[in-house]
Scaffold this active site. Structure first.
Site: not given
Ligand code: GTP
Ligand code: MG
Length: 252
Positions: A61, A71, A155, A167
């Site tokens: 990242k 933020r 992750e 996705a």
């Molecule tokens: P973040 O705070 O954004 O990291 O999400 P989270 O803590 O709710 O975790 P989650 O496991 O839901 O998602 C982590 C990562 O999965 C995201 O940063 C995306 O890379 C991917 N991701 C999750 N949801 C989606 C979605 O609806 N569409 C797509 N394209 N990617 C997703």
């Molecule tokens: Mg993420």
């Protein structure tokens, strides 16, 4: 929140040094996990004669998106807080051919004794409302430094090629419409996600059937060849059956 206050050059230097060191942990964590995945891939290829992994991509990242996320989520801005709260600074995405490979691979990673499984989100069994499917793992891997060990979050997202295709398209559309996708497109995306799931299952079925045929062919290969000093000779099937028959007769 941009400020023009004069920061002491020495402070900038030491902050950059500290931040670089911090980010290096994540780079090492990616390297370590990538090696583990590569070993699993090679071993799996050797034992099962096929490769469960299509593609591996890892990313760090950027400081910019770390700042944005801190933020957005309202976390305290300090390195210990970032280390604890932002668990996707190091990210690995693995694409597999088949859904069962996703679970096999996830299991193989989770059972490694130096990996701690912090979280496992199964968006395949329980897809997101928009249709998103993927298996997400938050792991912690130990990084051995000269004077200490750091436990670093990584992750890991594991999905099929088809899910990955979906996705990346959804991601593009999401940003194109500034996070507000029109209703009609939303339902089309959801339909596409369902179709992709059916396709994944269909492809896996074909794969299983092909494997069964391959097992038969392999059986023929094994029974119809003989190696003498590394040289391959054809062994007629009748040779085996007649020989085994005569053995049976002589022993009875
Ligand atoms: P973040 O705070 O954004 O990291 O999400 P989270 O803590 O709710 O975790 P989650 O496991 O839901 O998602 C982590 C990562 O999965 C995201 O940063 C995306 O890379 C991917 N991701 C999750 N949801 C989606 C979605 O609806 N569409 C797509 N394209 N990617 C997703
Ligand atoms: Mg993420």
């Amino acid at each position: 929140m941009e400020s023009n206050q004069n920061i002491n050059l020495e402070d900038i230097k030491s902050t950059k040094l500290e931040l670089t060191r911090f980010m290096m942990y994540y780079k090492f964590a990616l390297a370590e996990l990538n090696t583990k995945i590569d070993i699993l891939k090679q071993e799996f290829q050797y034992v099962h004669d096929y490769n469960p992994i299509e593609h591996i991509k890892s990313r760090l990242k950027t400081p910019e998106s770390i700042l944005k996320k801190v933020r957005r989520k309202g976390y305290e801005f300090s390195l210990p807080s970032i280390k604890e709260n932002i668990r996707d600074i190091a990210g690995i995405r693995i694409t597999c051919s088949f859904i069962t490979d996703i679970y096999k691979l996830s299991e193989m990673l989770q059972t490694q004794s130096d990996i701690k499984v912090i979280e496992c989100k199964d968006y395949i069994k329980k897809p997101k409302p928009n249709g998103y499917k993927s298996l997400h793992l938050i792991l912690q891997v130990p990084i051995f430094m000269s004077d200490r060990v750091e436990e670093i979050y990584v992750e890991v997202q594991i999905r099929t090629i088809a899910m990955d295709f979906w996705a990346s398209l959804e991601h593009k559309i999401y940003y194109k419409y500034d996070k507000d996708i029109p209703g009609r497109l939303k339902s089309e995306l959801k339909e596409a996600a369902d179709a992709i799931y059916q396709l994944d299952k269909k492809m896996e079925n074909i794969h299983i059937q092909t494997n069964q045929i391959k097992e038969k062919i392999d059986y023929n290969d094994v029974t119809q060849e003989i190696f003498i000093n590394n040289e391959r000779f054809y062994l007629p099937y009748e040779f085996l059956t007649q020989y085994l028959d005569s053995e049976k007769k002589s022993s009875s």
